[in-house]
Design a protein around this motif. Structure first.
Motif, PDB file in Angstrom:
ATOM      1  N   ASN A 111       0.853  -1.186   0.000  1.00 37.88           N
ATOM      2  CA  ASN A 111       0.000   0.000   0.000  1.00 37.88           C
ATOM      3  C   ASN A 111       0.881   1.225   0.000  1.00 37.88           C
ATOM      4  OD1 ASN A 111       0.926   0.260   2.593  1.00 37.88           O
ATOM      5  ND2 ASN A 111      -1.010  -0.240   3.598  1.00 37.88           N
ATOM      6  N   ASN A 112       0.299   2.383   0.279  1.00 40.99           N
ATOM      7  CA  ASN A 112       1.011   3.643   0.101  1.00 40.99           C
ATOM      8  C   ASN A 112       1.826   4.063   1.319  1.00 40.99           C
ATOM      9  OD1 ASN A 112      -0.019   3.909  -2.460  1.00 40.99           O
ATOM     10  ND2 ASN A 112      -1.901   4.874  -1.720  1.00 40.99           N
ATOM     11  N   VAL A 113       1.778   3.272   2.401  1.00 42.18           N
ATOM     12  CA  VAL A 113       2.532   3.639   3.599  1.00 42.18           C
ATOM     13  C   VAL A 113       4.007   3.378   3.351  1.00 42.18           C
ATOM     14  CG1 VAL A 113       2.735   3.257   6.075  1.00 42.18           C
ATOM     15  CG2 VAL A 113       0.538   2.978   4.960  1.00 42.18           C
ATOM     16  N   SER A 114       4.858   4.259   3.800  1.00 42.60           N
ATOM     17  CA  SER A 114       6.296   4.102   3.553  1.00 42.60           C
ATOM     18  C   SER A 114       6.839   2.930   4.352  1.00 42.60           C
ATOM     19  CB  SER A 114       7.036   5.379   3.958  1.00 42.60           C
ATOM     20  OG  SER A 114       6.993   5.546   5.355  1.00 42.60           O
ATOM     21  N   ASN A 115       7.965   2.351   3.872  1.00 43.56           N
ATOM     22  CA  ASN A 115       8.597   1.232   4.568  1.00 43.56           C
ATOM     23  C   ASN A 115       8.985   1.618   5.988  1.00 43.56           C
ATOM     24  OD1 ASN A 115       8.334  -0.356   2.354  1.00 43.56           O
ATOM     25  ND2 ASN A 115      10.433  -0.079   1.613  1.00 43.56           N
ATOM     26  N   GLU A 116       9.492   2.829   6.144  1.00 43.90           N
ATOM     27  CA  GLU A 116       9.966   3.273   7.453  1.00 43.90           C
ATOM     28  C   GLU A 116       8.832   3.291   8.462  1.00 43.90           C
ATOM     29  OE1 GLU A 116      12.860   3.914   9.983  1.00 43.90           O
ATOM     30  OE2 GLU A 116      13.183   3.682   7.842  1.00 43.90           O
ATOM     31  N   SER A 117       7.673   3.824   8.045  1.00 45.92           N
ATOM     32  CA  SER A 117       6.548   3.916   8.978  1.00 45.92           C
ATOM     33  C   SER A 117       5.978   2.539   9.288  1.00 45.92           C
ATOM     34  CB  SER A 117       5.461   4.822   8.419  1.00 45.92           C
ATOM     35  OG  SER A 117       4.903   4.250   7.263  1.00 45.92           O
ATOM     36  N   ARG A 118       6.066   1.602   8.334  1.00 42.37           N
ATOM     37  CA  ARG A 118       5.529   0.270   8.570  1.00 42.37           C
ATOM     38  C   ARG A 118       6.316  -0.462   9.653  1.00 42.37           C
ATOM     39  NH1 ARG A 118       4.558  -1.191   2.724  1.00 42.37           N
ATOM     40  NH2 ARG A 118       2.438  -0.553   2.346  1.00 42.37           N
ATOM     41  N   LYS A 119       7.616  -0.228   9.727  1.00 46.61           N
ATOM     42  CA  LYS A 119       8.429  -0.891  10.732  1.00 46.61           C
ATOM     43  C   LYS A 119       8.021  -0.464  12.135  1.00 46.61           C
ATOM     44  CE  LYS A 119      12.425  -1.295   7.665  1.00 46.61           C
ATOM     45  NZ  LYS A 119      13.757  -0.753   7.319  1.00 46.61           N
ATOM     46  N   GLN A 120       7.439   0.725  12.210  1.00 45.31           N
ATOM     47  CA  GLN A 120       7.075   1.263  13.514  1.00 45.31           C
ATOM     48  C   GLN A 120       5.637   0.946  13.890  1.00 45.31           C
ATOM     49  OE1 GLN A 120       7.799   5.427  13.113  1.00 45.31           O
ATOM     50  NE2 GLN A 120       9.940   5.180  12.558  1.00 45.31           N
ATOM     51  N   SER A 121       4.865   0.317  12.983  1.00 44.46           N
ATOM     52  CA  SER A 121       3.456   0.071  13.270  1.00 44.46           C
ATOM     53  C   SER A 121       3.167  -1.418  13.245  1.00 44.46           C
ATOM     54  CB  SER A 121       2.576   0.799  12.257  1.00 44.46           C
ATOM     55  OG  SER A 121       2.851   0.329  10.952  1.00 44.46           O
ATOM     56  N   LYS A 230       2.043   0.874  18.829  1.00 40.67           N
ATOM     57  CA  LYS A 230       3.434   0.715  18.366  1.00 40.67           C
ATOM     58  C   LYS A 230       4.354   0.194  19.462  1.00 40.67           C
ATOM     59  CE  LYS A 230       3.002   4.447  14.961  1.00 40.67           C
ATOM     60  NZ  LYS A 230       3.432   5.812  14.585  1.00 40.67           N
ATOM     61  N   SER A 231       3.921   0.339  20.711  1.00 43.60           N
ATOM     62  CA  SER A 231       4.784  -0.102  21.819  1.00 43.60           C
ATOM     63  C   SER A 231       4.714  -1.606  22.044  1.00 43.60           C
ATOM     64  CB  SER A 231       4.388   0.628  23.110  1.00 43.60           C
ATOM     65  OG  SER A 231       3.061   0.304  23.475  1.00 43.60           O
ATOM     66  N   ALA A 232       3.816  -2.304  21.327  1.00 44.07           N
ATOM     67  CA  ALA A 232       3.693  -3.759  21.485  1.00 44.07           C
ATOM     68  C   ALA A 232       4.969  -4.448  20.990  1.00 44.07           C
ATOM     69  CB  ALA A 232       2.485  -4.269  20.728  1.00 44.07           C
ATOM     70  N   GLN A 233       5.193  -5.653  21.488  1.00 37.43           N
ATOM     71  CA  GLN A 233       6.392  -6.413  21.124  1.00 37.43           C
ATOM     72  C   GLN A 233       6.379  -6.801  19.650  1.00 37.43           C
ATOM     73  OE1 GLN A 233       7.243  -9.735  23.775  1.00 37.43           O
ATOM     74  NE2 GLN A 233       7.959 -10.949  22.035  1.00 37.43           N
ATOM     75  N   GLU A 234       7.559  -6.901  19.055  1.00 33.61           N
ATOM     76  CA  GLU A 234       7.648  -7.344  17.670  1.00 33.61           C
ATOM     77  C   GLU A 234       7.047  -8.737  17.549  1.00 33.61           C
ATOM     78  OE1 GLU A 234      10.959  -7.988  14.113  1.00 33.61           O
ATOM     79  OE2 GLU A 234      11.578  -7.226  16.070  1.00 33.61           O
ATOM     80  N   GLY A 235       6.307  -8.954  16.472  1.00 31.25           N
ATOM     81  CA  GLY A 235       5.584 -10.208  16.313  1.00 31.25           C
ATOM     82  C   GLY A 235       4.107 -10.060  16.617  1.00 31.25           C
ATOM     83  N   SER A 236       3.726  -8.893  17.153  1.00 31.45           N
ATOM     84  CA  SER A 236       2.306  -8.604  17.361  1.00 31.45           C
ATOM     85  C   SER A 236       1.640  -8.398  16.005  1.00 31.45           C
ATOM     86  CB  SER A 236       2.138  -7.352  18.221  1.00 31.45           C
ATOM     87  OG  SER A 236       2.649  -7.566  19.525  1.00 31.45           O
ATOM     88  N   MET A 237       0.321  -8.654  15.945  1.00 32.59           N
ATOM     89  CA  MET A 237      -0.400  -8.585  14.673  1.00 32.59           C
ATOM     90  C   MET A 237      -1.785  -7.987  14.867  1.00 32.59           C
ATOM     91  SD  MET A 237       1.347  -9.884  12.062  1.00 32.59           S
ATOM     92  CE  MET A 237       0.050 -10.324  10.922  1.00 32.59           C
ATOM     93  N   MET A 238      -2.306  -7.465  13.752  1.00 33.63           N
ATOM     94  CA  MET A 238      -3.690  -6.989  13.741  1.00 33.63           C
ATOM     95  C   MET A 238      -4.427  -7.681  12.607  1.00 33.63           C
ATOM     96  SD  MET A 238      -5.249  -3.128  13.344  1.00 33.63           S
ATOM     97  CE  MET A 238      -4.332  -2.481  14.734  1.00 33.63           C
ATOM     98  N   LEU A 239      -5.623  -8.206  12.921  1.00 36.93           N
ATOM     99  CA  LEU A 239      -6.483  -8.871  11.946  1.00 36.93           C
ATOM    100  C   LEU A 239      -7.731  -8.008  11.771  1.00 36.93           C
ATOM    101  CD1 LEU A 239      -6.197 -11.609  10.464  1.00 36.93           C
ATOM    102  CD2 LEU A 239      -7.606 -12.628  12.251  1.00 36.93           C
TER     103      LEU A 239
END
Length: 651
Positions: A111-121, A230-239
Motif C-alpha cells: 500500500n502507500n505507507v512508507s517502509n519506514e513507517s511500517r516498521k514502527q506500526s 506501536k509499543s507492542a512487542q515485535e511479532g504482534s499482529m492486527m487482523l
C-alpha cells in the motif's frame, strides 16, 4: 430551451404555464408551501436535525471472539494461510523463520505507507468478502485456535461496525486488556494508558466488521487509533475483517485474504446440515434432489445456506421445497440477522447518490453484463448523477460506477461487470415497488401500480396486447424492451409515447419507424434501438430538447428532419449512417450542406464525429464542439486539388 433555440419569446411555454397558475392553481401551490413551512418550523422547535445513520444493533449484532459455530466448513486452507501469516507455528526454529518472513511482508510495497513507517506500526492483515461469506466466523476460529492462544500473550477482539470512534475503540481495547472499564475521557490519557498496557507484550488485536468510516479524515483517524499500539512487542499482529476492499487497501500492510463462496462439495455438506440437521445421506432422496437444485441460488454463501436451511427444515414437504425452489430468494421471509438484511447493511452504508444508482440495477435480470460507460449514460439520463463543476457529467457517472466496484457491488468478469446473485436479490428487495422484470404473460398482473422502471424479456409468451397494458403505469421512467415485435410498425411504441409522459429512458429491440407521438415524450433523455433496420425519424422528434443519447448504431437513418439541430443536449448520436449513403458509425453526412446545418447547435457531442463530402463548413460551428475527442473530415474530388487544399485550410 424551446424559446432559446427558436428565438420566439411570444410563444414561451413558461408564459403559458404561468397563465395557467394565475387562473386558479396558485392556491394549491400556496397551500403546499404553507404546509411545508409549518412542518419545517415544528422540526426546528423540537430540535430535530440530520444525524449520521448508524446500524441498529438488532440488524448488526455485536460480535465476540467466541465462535457461534462449533465447526467451520471449507476454510482449512484459509485458516492455515492466516495462522501462518500471523507467525504462529509449532516448530520453534520455523517460528523464527516465519516471523522474519512476516516482518518482511509487512514492509513490502502493498500500500502507500512508507517502509519506514511500517516498521514502527503493527502489521495489518485484512480478511475481505461480501456479507455472510464467513469472515467473522473464520476470525473467531483463528482467535480461539489453540496455537494462536499460546502464541499471543494478549488477544483483543473489538466489534467496530460503522462507528469508528477512536476514543470509544481505545476504551474498549483497554477494557479488553485489563478487564476494567476505562474511566478517563481524555484521548491523550487513554492512549498513554493503552500504550503502557500493550508495551513489550505480543498481542493479537482483531477489528471485526470495519467500514469506510475507518478511513475518514484522509486516514488520520486510523493512524490515531494505531499510534499507541506501536509499543507492542515485535511479532504482534492486527487482523481486520471488512466487506469493503477500499478499507482493506487503506489499512493493509500485507496482502489481504479474500473469502469467496464455499466450494460445491463442501457447501452441499453444510447445506444438508442446515436443512436436515445432519450431514448423513439418510435423507429423503427427492428432498435431496430439490436441495441440490436450490444450491446454485446461494452462491456458496454460508449465511444464505443457514437462512434457507432454517426455512426448509420447518416443513419437509416436497411441495413446500418445490415452491421455494421456484421462488426468488428476496421474497422469502427472513429474520433481521439473516442473509438479505445482512447484505442490506452494505446498501444502507452507501451515500444517497450511490443508493439510487445501485437500486436501479434491480431492473436488469441476474447475470446481466454491464458496461461502465453504458450504465453511466443511463444513470445520467435518469437524473441520478449530480454535476460537479465543469467535469463532464458522463465522467462523474463513470466514477459512481467505480465507487460501487470498489465496494464490491459489481464484480469484473470477461466482457464487463456483473452483480453477485445475492446482492441482486438484495437490490430487488430494496426496489420491489420501483423496479420490475417481465418474463412471461402472468407477470403483467403482478406489476406494482406505481412502478418506475421495467425490463421486458424477449419471451414469446406474450404479445402486443400485453405490452399495451403497460400504458396504465403512467409513472414509468424506464422501459427496456428486449422483445422484438413481429410488426415493426406496431402501435405499441405509439401508445407508449402517447400515454407514458414521464419516460426518460427507452430501449426497444426493433422498430423501423418512430411514431409522430414521440414528440410527446418531452422528458426523454435516452433512446436506443438494438436491432438493425432502416429507421425513419419524424419531424416531431426534434421536440425532444432533453435528449442526450440517440443510439441506433445497428440502424441506417433514412433522413434527418430539418429541426434536428434543436436537439442541443445531444451528447452521443450513433448510427450506421444514412440509407442513401452508407458509412461507418457516428456519422453526420454533409451531402448538399444539409447534414452540417443539422449539427449546428449540437455542441454536447462527446464522441467521434465524422463529416463526409466536406466543401465548406461555416454552419457546422465545429469550434463550439469542445467535448469531441475525435473528428474526421472527408473531402470529395481529387485529393491534390488546390481548391480542396484551400477549403481544408478554411474549414
Amino acid at each position: 430551451m424551446k424559446v432559446e433555440l427558436e428565438g420566439n419569446a411570444s410563444k414561451s411555454p413558461f408564459t403559458e404555464f404561468f397563465a395557467t397558475v394565475i387562473q386558479g392553481n396558485s392556491n394549491k401551490l400556496n397551500d403546499i408551501q404553507g404546509r411545508l413551512d409549518h412542518l419545517s418550523g415544528q422540526l426546528e422547535k423540537m430540535g430535530l436535525h440530520g444525524v449520521t445513520p448508524r446500524f441498529d444493533k438488532s440488524v448488526r449484532p455485536e460480535t465476540s471472539s467466541l465462535p457461534n459455530e462449533t465447526k467451520i466448513f471449507g476454510r482449512d486452507n484459509d485458516m492455515k494461510l492466516v495462522i501462518g501469516s500471523l507467525g504462529v507455528c509449532t516448530n520453534s526454529k520455523r517460528k523464527r523463520a516465519t516471523t522474519s518472513v512476516i516482518a518482511s511482508t509487512s514492509t513490502s510495497a502493498n500500500n502507500n505507507v512508507s517502509n519506514e513507517s511500517r516498521k514502527q506500526s503493527l502489521p495489518v492483515l485484512p480478511i475481505v468478502g461480501i456479507g455472510g461469506v464467513g469472515k467473522t466466523t473464520l476470525a473467531q476460529h483463528i482467535c480461539s485456535h489453540k496455537e494462536v492462544r499460546s502464541h499471543f500473550e494478549l488477544r483483543i477482539w473489538i466489534c467496530v461496525s460503522d462507528d469508528f470512534d477512536v476514543k470509544r475503540l481505545t476504551k474498549e481495547v483497554i477494557q479488553s486488556c485489563t478487564g476494567k472499564k476505562a474511566t478517563m475521557d481524555n484521548l491523550d490519557s487513554l492512549q498513554h494508558a493503552l500504550s503502557n498496557h500493550v508495551k513489550n507484550k505480543r498481542i493479537l488485536i482483531v477489528l471485526d466488521d470495519m467500514w469506510d468510516d475507518a478511513l475518514k479524515e484522509n486516514g488520520d483517524c486510523w493512524k490515531r487509533f494505531c499510534a499507541p499500539l506501536k509499543s507492542a512487542q515485535e511479532g504482534s499482529m492486527m487482523l481486520v475483517t471488512t466487506r469493503c476492499p477500499k478499507v482493506a487497501e487503506g489499512v493493509q500492510t500485507m496482502k489481504p485474504v479474500t473469502l469467496e463462496g464455499l466450494e460445491a462439495d463442501v457447501f452441499w455438506k453444510f447445506f444438508k446440515l442446515c436443512a436436515f440437521g445432519s450431514e448423513s445421506s439418510n435423507n429423503d432422496p427427492e428432498l435431496e434432489r430439490i436441495g441440490r437444485s436450490i444450491l446454485p441460488k446461494l452462491k456458496g454463501s454460508p449465511l444464505a445456506a443457514k437462512t434457507l436451511g432454517r426455512i426448509l427444515r420447518m416443513n419437509l414437504q416436497e411441495s413446500r421445497w418445490n415452491r421455494i425452489l421456484q421462488s426468488e430468494l428476496w421474497k422469502l421471509p427472513q429474520e433481521a440477522t439473516e442473509i438479505l438484511p445482512a447484505l442490506r447493511l452494505s446498501y444502507m452504508y452507501l451515500p444517497f447518490h450511490l443508493k439510487q444508482c445501485f437500486s436501479f440495477c434491480a431492473v436488469y435480470p441476474k447475470d446481466y453484463k454491464f458496461r461502465k460507460e453504458d450504465l453511466a449514460e443511463i444513470w445520467v439520463a435518469e437524473g441520478f448523477v449530480e454535476p460537479q463543476g465543469d467535469d463532464p457529467i458522463q465522467d462523474i457517472g463513470c466514477q459512481y460506477f467505480e465507487d460501487l466496484v470498489a465496494r464490491s457491488f459489481f464484480q469484473k468478469v470477461t466482457g464487463g461487470y456483473v452483480i453477485h446473485d445475492l446482492l441482486h436479490d438484495m437490490a430487488q428487495k430494496v426496489s420491489e415497488h420501483d423496479c420490475f422484470i417481465l418474463r412471461n404473460k402472468n407477470d403483467f398482473d403482478k406489476v406494482p401500480l406505481n412502478v418506475r422502471h421495467i425490463f421486458i424479456h424477449p419471451s414469446s409468451d406474450f404479445d402486443n396486447s400485453n405490452l399495451l397494458s403497460l400504458c396504465k403505469h403512467t409513472k414509468l421512467r424506464t422501459l427496456i424492451c428486449k422483445k422484438q415485435s413481429r410488426n415493426k410498425k406496431s402501435s405499441v411504441m405509439d401508445n407508449w409515447c402517447t400515454k407514458l409522459p414521464r419516460i426518460r429512458v427507452m430501449s426497444c429491440a426493433s422498430t423501423n419507424e418512430l411514431p409522430d407521438s414521440i414528440g410527446n415524450s418531452k422528458h426523454l433523455r435516452y433512446l436506443k434501438i438494438t436491432k438493425g433496420c432502416a429507421l425513419s425519424i419524424p419531424p416531431t422528434f426534434c421536440q425532444l430538447y432533453n435528449l442526450q443519447i440517440l443510439d441506433v448504431k445497428t440502424c441506417k437513418i433514412e433522413s434527418l428532419p430539418d429541426g434536428f439541430s434543436n436537439l442541443s443536449n445531444l451528447k452521443r448520436f450513433v448510427s450506421q449512417g444514412f440509407s442513401y449513403n452508407p458509412v461507418s458509425v457516428c456519422i453526420i453526412d454533409a451531402d448538399e450542406q444539409v447534414g452540417v446545418r443539422l449539427i449546428e447547435n449540437l455542441n454536447q457531442f462527446s464522441e467521434h464525429l465524422v463529416i463526409s463530402n466536406v466543401e465548406d463548413q461555416p454552419e457546422a460551428k465545429l469550434k463550439n464542439k469542445k467535448y469531441l475527442y475525435k473528428l474526421t473530415l472527408n473531402w470529395p474530388g481529387p485529393r491534390k486539388s488546390q481548391i480542396i487544399q484551400h477549403n481544408a485550410v478554411e474549414v
